[in-house]
Design a protein around this motif. Structure first.
Motif, short mmCIF file in Angstrom:
data_model
loop_
_atom_site.label_atom_id
_atom_site.label_comp_id
_atom_site.label_asym_id
_atom_site.label_seq_id
_atom_site.Cartn_x
_atom_site.Cartn_y
_atom_site.Cartn_z
N ASP A 271 0.81 -1.22 0.00
CA ASP A 271 0.00 0.00 0.00
C ASP A 271 0.84 1.27 0.00
OD1 ASP A 271 -2.25 -1.56 0.00
OD2 ASP A 271 -2.65 -1.36 2.15
N THR B 274 3.54 3.69 -3.84
CA THR B 274 2.77 4.49 -4.79
C THR B 274 3.64 5.07 -5.90
OG1 THR B 274 3.03 6.41 -3.33
CG2 THR B 274 1.04 5.08 -3.06
N PRO C 253 -0.10 0.39 -7.99
CA PRO C 253 -0.74 1.30 -8.95
C PRO C 253 0.10 1.64 -10.17
CG PRO C 253 0.03 2.52 -7.03
CD PRO C 253 0.22 1.06 -6.72
#
Length: 207
Positions: free
Chosen positions: A150, A153, A180
């Motif tokens: 998480d 990024t 992502p």
């Protein structure tokens, strides 16, 4: 003065980057280093990009197979409990290091295999004391890069070996799918020793 834990290596890395003013440098971690770098990012480090080579993307208790894992844990447990001289002799045992090296090397190039074995025999005996090695081994089983997904990024490049038994290919795909902005470069014919067996291909991917 402090355990050789992932958190301890993270503190070292953060201080190293701070002292050399490397805040804008791309961060790269191989194998154990993948756990250190991703944990550091989760701790607040913000590199512009991250490169992971053979990252530990599967529970380290599972990689390598159940039997090999059990034998490895028993090996380090014995080294920890023995008197230092005996523990040092066990950790530096030629046969043990050779088995490890043969298991990891996937290349069919005989000269390259011979060189890899020579490197492992030369450097696997280069430790200060058995307790330090045991602490680092415990750290290697304590986490994996998926725990910090998480926080990743920034752009991430993952370079993995299709025959990697320590960090199997399916786990690499699952890990990258969670990020992502990530790219996975899967190299055929190599396992956990990309830096030895396919450095040019890894360098091309990084460029």
């Amino acid at each position: 003065e402090a355990p050789h834990s992932i958190a301890g290596y993270v503190r070292w890395l953060e201080r190293f980057i701070d002292l050399l003013h490397l805040d804008e440098a791309v961060l790269l971690g191989h194998s154990f280093g993948s756990m250190v770098t991703t944990s550091a990012i989760a701790d607040g480090l913000r590199p512009p990009a991250l490169i992971l080579i053979n990252p530990i993307s599967t529970d380290p208790h599972q990689g390598g197979g159940a039997v090999m894992n059990a034998l490895t844990r028993a090996y380090y447990r014995a080294a920890r409990r023995l008197p230092e001289r005996a523990g040092r002799a066990l950790l530096g045992n030629w046969v043990i290091v050779q088995i490890m090296s043969v298991t990891l090397a996937k290349t069919r190039d005989r000269d390259l295999r011979r060189w890899i074995h020579e490197e492992h025999h030369r450097y696997f005996n280069g430790f200060s004391d058995p307790a330090t090695v045991a602490e680092a081994f415990d750290a290697s089983l304590s986490t994996d890069v998926t725990k910090y997904a998480d926080a990743l990024t920034m752009p991430v490049l993952v370079i993995a070996g299709a025959q990697d038994e320590i960090a199997p290919a399916p786990g690499q795909h699952t890990f990258v799918d969670r990020l992502p902005d990530a790219e996975l470069v899967m190299l055929d014919g190599v396992g956990h020793l990309i830096h030895y067996e396919q450095p040019a291909n890894a360098a091309d991917a990084i460029r």
